[in-house]
Design a protein around this motif. Structure first.
Motif, PDB file in Angstrom:
ATOM      1  N   ASP A 155     -12.601  80.445 -17.684  1.00  0.00           N
ATOM      2  CA  ASP A 155     -11.995  81.248 -16.951  1.00  0.00           C
ATOM      3  C   ASP A 155     -12.276  80.787 -15.714  1.00  0.00           C
ATOM      4  N   ARG A 156     -12.191  81.605 -14.600  1.00  0.00           N
ATOM      5  CA  ARG A 156     -12.759  81.501 -13.123  1.00  0.00           C
ATOM      6  C   ARG A 156     -14.114  81.929 -13.123  1.00  0.00           C
ATOM      7  N   TYR A 157     -14.971  82.446 -14.039  1.00  0.00           N
ATOM      8  CA  TYR A 157     -16.706  82.173 -13.636  1.00  0.00           C
ATOM      9  C   TYR A 157     -17.024  81.238 -14.192  1.00  0.00           C
ATOM     10  N   ALA A 162     -20.010  76.016 -12.657  1.00  0.00           N
ATOM     11  CA  ALA A 162     -19.611  74.822 -12.511  1.00  0.00           C
ATOM     12  C   ALA A 162     -19.937  74.192 -10.831  1.00  0.00           C
ATOM     13  N   VAL A 163     -18.566  74.825 -10.017  1.00  0.00           N
ATOM     14  CA  VAL A 163     -18.236  74.481  -8.783  1.00  0.00           C
ATOM     15  C   VAL A 163     -18.885  74.602  -8.236  1.00  0.00           C
ATOM     16  N   LEU A 164     -19.733  75.707  -8.020  1.00  0.00           N
ATOM     17  CA  LEU A 164     -20.893  75.725  -7.145  1.00  0.00           C
ATOM     18  C   LEU A 164     -22.361  74.994  -6.875  1.00  0.00           C
ATOM     19  N   SER A 165     -22.355  74.974  -8.700  1.00  0.00           N
ATOM     20  CA  SER A 165     -23.976  73.570  -9.408  1.00  0.00           C
ATOM     21  C   SER A 165     -23.629  72.352  -8.216  1.00  0.00           C
ATOM     22  N   CYS A 166     -21.984  72.056  -8.528  1.00  0.00           N
ATOM     23  CA  CYS A 166     -22.052  71.056  -8.234  1.00  0.00           C
ATOM     24  C   CYS A 166     -21.745  70.417  -6.753  1.00  0.00           C
ATOM     25  N   ALA A 167     -21.595  71.803  -6.204  1.00  0.00           N
ATOM     26  CA  ALA A 167     -21.260  71.982  -4.802  1.00  0.00           C
ATOM     27  C   ALA A 167     -22.818  71.438  -3.925  1.00  0.00           C
ATOM     28  N   LYS A 175     -28.079  77.134  -0.891  1.00  0.00           N
ATOM     29  CA  LYS A 175     -27.452  78.828  -1.343  1.00  0.00           C
ATOM     30  C   LYS A 175     -25.905  78.288  -1.044  1.00  0.00           C
ATOM     31  N   GLY A 176     -24.883  79.630  -1.571  1.00  0.00           N
ATOM     32  CA  GLY A 176     -23.743  79.074  -1.377  1.00  0.00           C
ATOM     33  C   GLY A 176     -22.896  80.448  -2.745  1.00  0.00           C
ATOM     34  N   PHE A 177     -21.387  80.473  -2.511  1.00  0.00           N
ATOM     35  CA  PHE A 177     -20.966  81.485  -3.514  1.00  0.00           C
ATOM     36  C   PHE A 177     -19.109  81.083  -3.317  1.00  0.00           C
ATOM     37  N   ILE A 178     -18.563  81.237  -4.035  1.00  0.00           N
ATOM     38  CA  ILE A 178     -16.905  80.994  -4.635  1.00  0.00           C
ATOM     39  C   ILE A 178     -16.289  81.885  -4.575  1.00  0.00           C
ATOM     40  N   GLY A 179     -14.934  82.100  -3.938  1.00  0.00           N
ATOM     41  CA  GLY A 179     -14.222  82.682  -4.215  1.00  0.00           C
ATOM     42  C   GLY A 179     -12.848  82.298  -4.208  1.00  0.00           C
ATOM     43  N   VAL A 180     -12.550  83.361  -4.851  1.00  0.00           N
ATOM     44  CA  VAL A 180     -11.344  82.567  -5.499  1.00  0.00           C
ATOM     45  C   VAL A 180     -10.280  84.332  -5.419  1.00  0.00           C
ATOM     46  N   ALA A 181      -9.088  83.776  -4.946  1.00  0.00           N
ATOM     47  CA  ALA A 181      -8.236  84.888  -4.254  1.00  0.00           C
ATOM     48  C   ALA A 181      -7.383  85.737  -5.984  1.00  0.00           C
ATOM     49  N   ARG A 182      -7.962  87.471  -5.806  1.00  0.00           N
ATOM     50  CA  ARG A 182      -7.329  87.955  -6.703  1.00  0.00           C
ATOM     51  C   ARG A 182      -6.395  87.906  -7.644  1.00  0.00           C
ATOM     52  N   ASP A 183      -5.582  87.379  -6.812  1.00  0.00           N
ATOM     53  CA  ASP A 183      -3.783  87.051  -7.116  1.00  0.00           C
ATOM     54  C   ASP A 183      -3.421  86.341  -6.187  1.00  0.00           C
ATOM     55  N   SER A 184      -2.102  85.773  -5.987  1.00  0.00           N
ATOM     56  CA  SER A 184      -1.522  85.882  -5.535  1.00  0.00           C
ATOM     57  C   SER A 184      -1.098  86.364  -4.275  1.00  0.00           C
ATOM     58  N   LYS A 185      -1.193  87.752  -4.422  1.00  0.00           N
ATOM     59  CA  LYS A 185      -1.234  88.492  -3.059  1.00  0.00           C
ATOM     60  C   LYS A 185      -1.370  88.646  -2.635  1.00  0.00           C
ATOM     61  N   ALA A 186      -3.521  88.753  -3.129  1.00  0.00           N
ATOM     62  CA  ALA A 186      -4.651  89.549  -2.579  1.00  0.00           C
ATOM     63  C   ALA A 186      -5.410  89.010  -1.201  1.00  0.00           C
ATOM     64  N   PHE A 193     -18.807  83.690  -8.255  1.00  0.00           N
ATOM     65  CA  PHE A 193     -19.596  83.471  -8.471  1.00  0.00           C
ATOM     66  C   PHE A 193     -21.072  83.077  -7.023  1.00  0.00           C
ATOM     67  N   SER A 194     -22.488  83.281  -7.461  1.00  0.00           N
ATOM     68  CA  SER A 194     -23.205  82.756  -6.045  1.00  0.00           C
ATOM     69  C   SER A 194     -24.684  83.185  -6.142  1.00  0.00           C
ATOM     70  N   THR A 195     -24.918  82.328  -5.065  1.00  0.00           N
ATOM     71  CA  THR A 195     -26.960  82.402  -5.603  1.00  0.00           C
ATOM     72  C   THR A 195     -26.877  82.625  -4.127  1.00  0.00           C
ATOM     73  N   TRP A 196     -26.622  83.857  -3.420  1.00  0.00           N
ATOM     74  CA  TRP A 196     -27.334  84.482  -2.377  1.00  0.00           C
ATOM     75  C   TRP A 196     -27.789  85.256  -2.872  1.00  0.00           C
ATOM     76  N   GLY A 197     -29.108  85.289  -2.274  1.00  0.00           N
ATOM     77  CA  GLY A 197     -29.644  87.277  -2.993  1.00  0.00           C
ATOM     78  C   GLY A 197     -29.889  87.232  -4.186  1.00  0.00           C
ATOM     79  N   GLY A 198     -29.823  86.232  -4.924  1.00  0.00           N
ATOM     80  CA  GLY A 198     -30.333  85.798  -6.763  1.00  0.00           C
ATOM     81  C   GLY A 198     -28.969  86.179  -7.324  1.00  0.00           C
TER      82      GLY A 198
END
Length: 528
Positions: A155-157, A162-167, A175-186, A193-198
């Motif tokens: 799944d996307r989570y 995994a991607v953020l850990s590697c980045a 610090k970092g975060f990953i954003g994925v569009a909710r759907d093709s029209k969002a 996933f985020s490591t900002w603010g714990g």
């Protein structure tokens, strides 16, 4: 006399030989006594204090380090104390260069250390190269790990984690975060996933970050699909919005994830003190390329599951449709054809009594029989029109134009380019039924009573266009009638099986256009 000359010459030659060997050594070599005095060296003012000639018995810490007192710790003193050689690395206090220092004792016959030989080699470039090689190995290992990890993500989570850990690893970020569009029209993504603010969890975009900041960031990436690199923090920068909530982030590197020129996500890393450079940018691009591929695979899997569900639903719908269609035909035969024939039968029976037969009754009987015949023909043509197979699609469309008001409640115009359109029987029958299905959608959803059908040969394909000038709809929001009816879905799937394609174009207030492309007879389909 001769013996002394030969002895002096041998001593002289030996001194020259030793001196030449010392001069040829890489790095700095000095011979030091217990009192730090230099008896022999290859310095000669190159790496020592400017006035040192190389012949004076000066103190090693003065000519090497420009100090007034011995270094602490002193490696020479340690060798004299223990009698054992030693090797250490040392960073020069003035230049910051890294030195490899080896100190070896020279002893007399009683085993006492009389002098120490100190060899100093600058290994800064070597250490930097080793460090760079080690870092490269770590980066390659991280990227290799990511590739293997993404294969098992479901799944996307999991992908985002995994991607953020590697980045973070390859850019040495905190610090970092990953954003994925909710759907093709969002318009905005979900922070998966985020490591900002714990925060290390899924959440909506507003739950983990200031919405104004994120909207601005997403909008900027969406407008140009280019990486965003901020190394100089200023009060009006994009970082300002984030720093109002999470302090201490001065550098930001954000890369858009793009699939077919469309922004589908982003990968962002940040830190407080290390500037990002081109090397970091290239590394993140590699990570994002893998991220985009993983998201694409997840989307394909989701689409496949959706297609499977829709196909199952379609099968159920088709079963119901067949039953409804049979019932509708039975009702049509009973209510129209059956009634016409029944009434005609009654009137014909009346003719037995009335002699001579009344003309009006005879005319009524003939009219009822004609109606039954016409209705039967109409039903036959709609089910499996003989004209379609005998004369072709063009003739079938001409018949449909003449009977569209009665059969569909719609006025249609057919435009044919006049070119030959050879079609197999299966494609011909499908196209005709698909046109009728699209025209029924016009009746149900367009708000207009007129439609156009265009037939045109384009190379080895036949283009069939059904369009209206009705109310239309926002195509980005999806087909408004696709959720309750599987007509368009079944049309698309069947056309794909023929090796063709199907598209719907629409705008609010500007009508709708459906375009089918099917292979002409003799053309090789895309499916082989």
């Amino acid at each position: 006399m001769t013996k002394n000359v030969l002895k002096n010459r041998a001593t002289f030659d030996s001194s020259l030989l030793i001196g030449g060997m010392i001069e040829a050594l890489h790095g700095v070599l000095i011979v030091v006594d217990r009192n730090h005095r230099v008896h022999l060296s290859n310095l000669h003012g190159r790496e020592a204090e400017p006035n040192y000639s190389g012949n004076d018995l000066q103190l090693c810490y003065r000519i090497l380090r420009n100090r007034s007192s011995p270094c602490r710790p002193c490696h020479v003193e340690e060798v004299f104390r223990t009698g054992h050689p030693m090797q250490v690395e040392h960073q020069h206090p003035q230049t910051g260069r890294i030195e490899d220092i080896q100190v070896n004792p020279i002893k007399d016959r009683q085993g006492r250390v009389i002098v120490a030989v100190e060899h100093i080699v600058d290994v800064t470039d070597r250490r930097r190269a080793e460090s760079a090689l080690k870092r490269t190995s770590e980066i390659n290992a991280a990227l290799s790990w990511l590739g293997g990890e993404l294969l098992s993500c479901s799944d996307r989570y999991e992908v985002s984690r995994a991607v953020l850990s590697c980045a973070l690893e390859v850019t040495d970020s905190t610090k970092g975060f990953i954003g994925v569009a909710r759907d093709s029209k969002a318009g905005l993504p979900e922070i998966t996933f985020s490591t900002w603010g714990g925060l290390e969890k899924q959440g909506s975009i507003d739950a983990t970050h200031p919405s104004g900041y994120m909207k601005s960031l997403w909008s900027q990436l969406q407008s140009n699909l280019m990486p965003l690199l901020i190394n100089e923090y200023s009060g009006d920068s994009l970082l300002n919005g984030l720093n109002t909530k999470l302090k201490g982030l001065e550098r930001l590197l954000c890369i858009p994830a793009v699939i077919q020129n469309k922004l589908v996500g982003l990968v962002a890393v940040a830190n407080a003190d290390r500037r990002y450079g081109d090397h970091d940018l290239e590394l993140i691009k590699r990570v994002v390329a893998m991220f985009s591929m993983a998201i694409r695979h997840l989307q394909d899997d989701e689409q496949l599951l959706t297609q499977q569900c829709r196909l199952r639903d379609l099968a159920a719908q088709l079963s119901v449709a067949e039953e409804q269609k049979g019932r509708a035909i039975a009702e049509e035969l009973h209510d129209s054809v059956g009634q016409y024939l029944s009434m005609a039968s009654q009137r014909l029976k009346m003719l037995r009594v009335d002699q001579p037969p009344p003309a009006a009754t005879l005319d009524q009987s003939i009219d009822l029989i004609d109606r039954a015949i016409n209705k039967t023909r109409l039903l036959t043509v709609q089910l499996n029109p003989p004209v379609l197979y005998l004369l072709g699609l063009e003739a079938a469309m001409e018949w449909l134009t003449e009977n569209s008001q009665e059969s569909l409640g719609l006025e249609i115009e057919v435009h044919d380019d006049g070119r030959e359109k050879p079609l197999s029987d299966s494609v011909k029958a499908f196209v005709f039924r698909a046109i009728i299905e699209l025209l029924r959608n016009v009746v149900k959803h367009s708000g207009t009573q007129k439609a156009e059908v265009h037939l045109a040969s384009k190379g080895d394909r036949l283009a069939i266009t059904v369009k209206d000038r009705g109310r239309g709809f926002n195509i980005e929001a999806g087909l408004p009638f696709d959720g309750s009816s599987f007509g368009l879905f079944s049309i698309e799937q069947r056309i794909i099986s023929f090796g063709g394609s199907f598209q719907v174009h629409s705008n609010l207030g500007a009508g709708t256009k459906a375009v089918m492309l099917v292979p002409l007879a003799g053309a090789k389909s895309e499916n082989g």
